[in-house]
Design an enzyme around this catalytic site. Structure first.
Site, PDB file in Angstrom:
ATOM      1  N   LYS A 115      66.602  46.787  -2.844  1.00 43.85           N
ATOM      2  CA  LYS A 115      65.588  47.361  -1.956  1.00 43.85           C
ATOM      3  C   LYS A 115      64.446  47.988  -2.743  1.00 43.85           C
ATOM      4  CE  LYS A 115      68.238  48.082   2.248  1.00 43.85           C
ATOM      5  NZ  LYS A 115      68.763  49.064   3.199  1.00 43.85           N
ATOM      6  N   LYS A 197      71.620  34.393   3.666  1.00 46.43           N
ATOM      7  CA  LYS A 197      72.121  34.978   4.899  1.00 46.43           C
ATOM      8  C   LYS A 197      71.015  35.030   5.958  1.00 46.43           C
ATOM      9  CE  LYS A 197      73.985  39.304   6.275  1.00 46.43           C
ATOM     10  NZ  LYS A 197      74.383  40.657   5.960  1.00 46.43           N
ATOM     11  N   LYS A 200      67.458  39.722   9.676  1.00 46.69           N
ATOM     12  CA  LYS A 200      66.555  40.250  10.698  1.00 46.69           C
ATOM     13  C   LYS A 200      65.112  40.221  10.245  1.00 46.69           C
ATOM     14  CE  LYS A 200      69.091  44.199  11.725  1.00 46.69           C
ATOM     15  NZ  LYS A 200      69.232  45.584  12.191  1.00 46.69           N
TER      16      LYS A 200
END
Ligand code: TRP
Length: 334
Positions: A115, A197, A200
């Site tokens: 992140k 994956k 969102k």
């Protein structure tokens, strides 16, 4: 234990709109285990603040996530569905646990590194201590079990380490939680890059199916899904695109991979993709109907929020008071 049942804790962040991956990988399983355990599911809005949020949009996402929990079938009378930010004990225990966590441990967290690389302009202290707040979430409810995906395993490990450290110093204060690996449930991959994956926050809208996508959109996205060379519907490592679609089809219909291979034997990818799209659209339609009905019925949702906030506060404060006392903070005068 609460009411003779093991306690299970999980939650999702209130950012973006949930995807089919969140649904098949988590939410659908949460529904199937909600009778067996005493379940707490948070809308993890404090965690979402580690990334800059646009306030109006953020509030809307958090409200929608709550309604999606209910629409997906989590009964708010049986499960404690609540907003993390409405239970101040999370932040309070988070602070105390910060003081029992070493920077060396946090430096090892792979999600922080990822992140930080992605949001290089905003590497804030919250992003760094994110796993400690997550530990507080879990430990406040004395959770026995935590269903999490592989990406959260390291966070559960540090939670256990913090809890054990604390217990060694002060006695049995926290239940040491275990990862809960559901029998069913799967990791759903991107429809465009099946090595990754389904996320969102994917910028390519065709890569993710959203829980609120209408039927036409769902079918279109599946039609455009990346498949592999050849034309055989077969589950195998060298066919990540087709295998992902088979996983989705299997999760929704309950069919095994062999059954699916047989069903589409001699048929091409086109027929198969259409069938997957249709079964997903059929699965989502009733969820969406409940969702839109819930948004109309504000009194019902507000009643659920209020009652569950209070329930969560009750259990969380019980643990927090114990912790405060153990570490020697001055007791309140009542
Ligand atoms: N970090 C989790 C995620 O992004 C969300 C989360 C926050 C969580 N607190 C939790 C999950 C406690 C399980 C238990 O998916």
């Amino acid at each position: 234990m609460i009411n003779d049942k093991k306690v299970l804790y999980s939650g999702m962040q209130a950012t973006g709109t949930l995807t089919l991956g969140n649904y098949l990988g988590a939410l659908k399983n949460w529904v199937s285990i909600s009778d067996e355990y005493e379940c707490f599911y948070g809308v993890m809005d404090l965690h979402s603040l580690t990334i800059r949020q646009e306030p109006a949009n953020f509030r809307k996402n958090a409200r929608n996530l709550y309604a999606l929990y209910v629409a997906a079938g989590l009964d708010p009378e049986k499960n404690c569905l609540y907003y993390q930010s409405h239970v101040s004990a999370h932040a309070e225990l988070g602070w105390i646990l910060d003081c029992f966590t070493y920077m060396g441990e946090l430096n090892r967290m792979t999600q922080f590194k990822d992140k930080a690389a992605k949001h290089a302009d905003n590497i804030n202290a919250g992003l760094y201590t994110y796993p400690v707040l997550m530990a507080a979430d879990i430990l406040l409810y004395q959770a026995d079990l935590v269903p999490v995906g592989v990406d959260q395993k390291q966070h559960l490990e540090i939670c256990r380490d913090i809890a054990e450290r604390f217990n060694n110093l002060y006695g049995e204060v926290f239940t040491i939680p275990e990862a809960y690996i559901p029998e069913a449930g799967a990791k759903i991959m991107s429809l465009q890059e099946p090595e990754r994956k389904m996320s969102k926050s994917d910028e390519n809208e065709n890569a993710t199916v959203r829980l609120l996508d209408d039927t036409d959109t769902v079918i279109r996205k599946f039609k455009r899904a990346v498949t592999d060379s050849g034309n055989e519907v077969r589950f195998s490592e060298d066919k990540p695109g087709v295998s992902n679609l088979m996983t989705i089809y299997g999760c929704v219909t309950g069919k095994t991979m062999e059954e699916i291979e047989k069903e589409f034997d001699g048929k091409g990818y086109g027929d198969f993709k259409l069938a997957v799209g249709e079964c997903v659209a059929d699965e989502l339609r009733p969820l969406q109907e409940r969702y839109y009905a819930l948004l109309e019925d504000k009194t019902y949702i507000e009643k659920c929020i209020k009652e569950n906030d209070e329930k969560a506060q009750y259990f969380a404060n019980k643990t927090l008071r114990k912790v405060q006392k153990k570490v020697g903070l001055t007791e309140r005068i009542r």
